[in-house]
Structures are given as C-alpha cells and as structure tokens.
Enzyme design. Structure first.
Site, short mmCIF file in Angstrom:
data_model
loop_
_atom_site.label_atom_id
_atom_site.label_comp_id
_atom_site.label_asym_id
_atom_site.label_seq_id
_atom_site.Cartn_x
_atom_site.Cartn_y
_atom_site.Cartn_z
N LYS A 249 0.85 -1.20 0.00
CA LYS A 249 0.00 0.00 0.00
C LYS A 249 0.88 1.24 0.00
O LYS A 249 1.99 1.21 0.56
CB LYS A 249 -0.89 -0.06 1.25
CG LYS A 249 -2.00 0.97 1.33
CD LYS A 249 -2.87 0.71 2.58
CE LYS A 249 -3.95 1.76 2.79
NZ LYS A 249 -4.82 1.46 3.94
N SER B 215 -9.80 1.52 3.07
CA SER B 215 -8.97 2.37 2.25
C SER B 215 -7.91 1.62 1.44
O SER B 215 -7.34 2.19 0.51
CB SER B 215 -8.24 3.38 3.15
OG SER B 215 -7.38 2.71 4.05
N SER C 155 -9.88 -1.21 7.10
CA SER C 155 -9.36 -0.98 5.75
C SER C 155 -8.67 -2.15 5.07
O SER C 155 -8.33 -2.05 3.90
CB SER C 155 -8.42 0.21 5.75
OG SER C 155 -9.16 1.40 5.75
N1 GLN Z 1 -12.96 3.53 6.75
C1 GLN Z 1 -12.41 3.81 8.03
C2 GLN Z 1 -12.01 5.25 8.10
O1 GLN Z 1 -12.23 5.93 7.15
C3 GLN Z 1 -11.24 2.91 8.31
C4 GLN Z 1 -10.00 3.37 7.67
C5 GLN Z 1 -8.86 2.44 7.88
O2 GLN Z 1 -9.00 1.34 8.41
N2 GLN Z 1 -7.69 2.89 7.50
O3 GLN Z 1 -11.50 5.71 9.06
#
Ligand code: GLN
Length: 474
Positions: free
Chosen positions: A77, A152, A176
């Site tokens: 990532k 994400s 995410s």
């Molecule tokens: N979707 C969640 C957020 O926006 C989790 C993000 C993540 O796990 N990096 O915070």
C-alpha cells in the site's frame, strides 16, 4: 500460469519447475493487461522487482536454501516506506515524498526473498471505505468495475482479486483491510495490535493501525504474516510472540472449536442478501463440527461513535507534521502562517480536512472531557466485553460489511453513509484484537465476506477458522 498461491509459487521455484523471473513476468503482464481498467497500482517497480527475482533465480542455481517468500510477488500500500520510492499515502501533499528508509515490513519482505512489484492506490491517508478519496485516481472493483473496491486499501484488494499479484499488504485502522477484502472477494487480515511493526507506516491512528496481508487463501495469509510479524526495536508497541503463524501449523477442521455469534451484529441496516449468506455460513460451520453459541456484545452500537472520536483525534495530531516545512510541498509565501495555510489548504483533500477539524475539536480544552475522554472510557468497556466473550468462545463470527460493493460515487458525498460501512470492523481495532475476512458466497452477484475475530494474540485461531471454512467452500 498454474501456480496461483504464494505457497505454490515458492514451492515451484524451489523445485525448479519455474523461475522467479518467469513468475514475475506473468504478473507484470497481468498488470499491463488489467490495470488500465482497474487502477489498483500507483507505480510498478519493474526494474527493482526484476532484480529481486533474478537474485532468487541465482540462489536456486547455486543450490542455496531459499527464504520463506522466495520469488513471491507482492504489492504494498502507498503508505509503507520503501527506500528510494515515493510513498504518498494517496495524498497530494506527499506527492514528492521519497522514503528515506525501509519500513520494517518492507525490510522483512526483502529478507524473506519476496519480490515487491509496486505500490497500490488508497484513500488519502487511509481515510475512507471506497478508495475514492485518493488524490490520484479511483480504483475499481475487479468483480464489477462499476462498483467501488472498498477501502482504504482498495488498491491492494483489487490487485489480488484481479490476479495482478498473489498477495499484497494493506493497513487497517478501522477495517481498511477486511472491508475491501470482503467487497472484492479475497482474504484480508488485521493482526492483533502489536503483532506487526508500524515502523515506516505513515500513521493514521497510531493506537489503532495495523499492517496485514491480502491473499486468496488463509494459508497464504499465514505465510505473509509469519514473515512480517514479531517484535521490532523500532516500534515499542510490538511484542515478543509466543507462537508464529506458519502455514504448516494451520489446522483445517472445526473440531473442538467454539464460535460465538453476537446478536448485536445482525442489525437492520444489513442487506438481506448479506444476512442470508452469513446465516448459511454459520449453518455450514455448525454442520461440520463447529459449536455455535449466541453471545452478546452490548456496547457494539457505541463502537463506531467512539472510533470516529479517537481516530480523528489521533489523525489530527499525526498529520500535524505535514506542514510544508517538515513534510509536504511548501506553500509559496514569505509569510510563515500563510505558507502553512497554503501548504495544508491546498495539499489536503476534503475528508482529511474534515477529520483534522473533528480531531482538533474533540481534543480542545473545552471538549476533551466530553468527547475524547468519554470515547477512551467506552474503548475500555468494549475491550472488556470482548474479553468476557472470549472466555466463553474461541472465535466470534460476524459479517465483515453490512453491504456488498456499492456503485462508484454512490456514497462519496455522504460521509456518514461511508462511515457506516465499518460498523462491524472498527470494534476489533478499538479492542486491539485480530480479525480476518474470508469470502462466503455472493449476494446479487457480488462477494460477501465473513469475519472471524479472536482474543488478543490469538491470531492463529482465526487463520485456523478461515482455513477450515475455505476447505468447505472451495
Ligand atoms: N474507513 C475507516 C475510516 O475511514 C477505516 C480506515 C482504515 O481502516 N484505514 O477511518
């Protein structure tokens, strides 16, 4: 190519059935063929990857013993540092940031002989559930390119789901890894907090973040985790592990395993198709030796509100360094304040600004007690609830996401709807426990993910459960 999993690829290279370079060429071709449409990668490291693969082939030719991931292509990532490479965390402000050192996970992948093929797209600073807030592009779900891949870590999930790499790394602060794995139909795991070093991971919420693998099988997940996990002197929250997650010790049946189904996880907001698929999965586990018990996690409804206080609070503090002076492109002004304002005002996207504002607010003198302190108390109570349940059962079963992949753009302007996508995943980050999402059928033709959770550092248990489930469904 007939070798699809990381484990098979390594074995085939060791047995001289295929060369590491040939494996890499196969995946590079897949990327060339598919990534214009899917948009999983921000950059492909063709030259370095080829060098790494050639090195493995030399080792084979010299009869040397091969490390654990020899010749296995992997994507990372865009928020993990790889020395000499850009790590932009999906943001404009870090467009030109070149990593000065290797993150611990990258260092360990290199030592294990893995071939790092590229960096994948992500929501800006890992804030989001759809990979649409990236400053660079929107990644599409390879199962249906009119749909989001989740986020994400949507780039990594899409890369594995479309066969552009056998395995990839993501980061999970509130879901995410697990949520995009669920939406793309692959396996994704968030390890226990403290299992994998965060050194060299661009931080979102430091008390919540964990790096973990995407794969197509539970055993591949175990392999990647085994390579990256363990104590690291650069991250004081990592611990000495009592046992590794080696794929060789992963069991494949449910015998003697007790599963808890939390009644609070079957909420009205859940798609009926998802509910059906999960109920079927539970039935299947029950009919194959797993003991199923209803359990209660009464504070579930407070997990998301607590998360959306704690995480923005930590994010607002972590993002303070991106000011155009220490990190990020400098604002063009002679006036100090103005140049900060320019750097941050133009460098950050909408969702990031929203979180910085919320975070600064809940940490401010007048509101600290009412919001941040309260959220930390709730966090303690949620963790205690899990501890109580894990005295009764080995593993908790739940849906990973309340819905399947939605249409591109559908939730983009509705942050609350986007936040709700993590309703079943944030609790694990709040409590620091491990979670894995495994494919469990489809609803309306789109993948559904089943989530297994276990007590802190019981990561082996959920890999075991995932592997046993896979054996029944593949
Ligand atoms: N979707 C969640 C957020 O926006 C989790 C993000 C993540 O796990 N990096 O915070």
């Amino acid at each position: 190519m007939e070798y699809k999993t990381a484990i098979d690829i390594r074995k085939a290279i060791e047995a001289k059935e295929i060369t590491a370079v040939a494996v890499l060429e196969h995946y590079l071709n897949q990327i060339k063929e598919k990534d214009n449409e899917v948009g999983a990668f921000l950059e492909v490291f063709e030259d370095e990857a080829r060098k790494q693969a050639e090195h493995i082939d030399e080792m084979v030719a010299n009869g040397q013993s091969l490390p654990r991931m020899a010749g296995v292509p992997i994507a990372i990532k865009d928020n993990m540092l790889y020395k000499g490479k850009v790590a932009s965390a999906g943001s404009q402000i870090l467009e030109k940031y070149v990593s000065a050192y290797d993150s611990t996970v990258v260092k360990r992948l290199k030592e294990a002989g893995a071939v790092i093929v590229g960096r994948t797209n992500m929501d800006e600073f890992a804030m989001g559930s759809s990979t649409e807030t990236s400053a660079w592009k929107v990644t599409k779900n390879p199962v249906d390119i009119t749909k989001v891949p989740g986020g994400s870590s949507g780039g990594s999930a899409a890369a594995v789901a479309s066969g552009m790499v056998p395995v990839a790394l993501g980061s999970d602060t509130g879901g995410s890894i697990r949520q995009p794995a669920s939406l793309c139909g692959v396996v994704g795991m968030k390890p226990s907090y403290g299992r994998v070093s965060r050194f060299g991971l661009i931080a979102l919420g430091s008390s919540l973040d964990q790096i973990g693998p995407f794969a197509t099988t539970a055993k591949d997940t175990a392999l990647v985790l085994e390579v990256i996990e363990g104590i690291d002197e650069h991250d004081a929250t990592t611990v000495e592990l009592a046992e590794t997650t080696a794929p060789e010790i992963v069991e494949s049946d449910f015998k003697g395993m007790k599963f808890g189904v939390p009644k609070e996880y079957f909420v009205d907001e859940m798609d009926s198709g998802v509910k059906e698929a999960i109920e079927k999965a539970i039935e299947l586990i029950k009919n194959n030796g797993g003991e199923i018990k209803e359990v209660s996690l009464p504070l579930t409804e407070y997990a998301l509100p607590a998360y959306y206080i704690i995480q923005p609070a930590e994010a607002s503090s972590n993002l303070g360094r991106f000011d155009g002076m220490r990190y990020g492109s400098r604002g063009l002004s002679d006036n100090l304040k103005e140049s900060y304002l320019m750097a941050r005002g133009t460098g950050f996207g909408k969702e990031v600004k929203r979180r910085i504002m919320v975070g600064a607010y809940v940490l401010s003198a007048g509101y600290y007690d009412a919001y941040y302190k309260k959220a930390l108390q709730v966090r303690q109570m949620i963790a205690r609830d899990f501890e109580r349940v894990f005295n009764e059962v080995d593993v908790i079963i739940s849906p990973t996401s309340p819905c399947t992949a939605w249409g591109l753009g559908d939730k983009f302007d509705d942050p609350i709807a986007m936040y709700l996508a993590d309703i079943f995943t944030v609790s694990a980050n709040i409590a620091g426990i491990p979670g894995i999402s495994v494919p469990c059928g489809t609803a309306n033709g789109l993948p559904v993910g089943l989530q297994f959770l276990a007590g802190s550092f019981q990561d082996g248990k959920i890999i075991h459960a995932a592997n046993a489930f896979e054996a029944l469904t593949k």
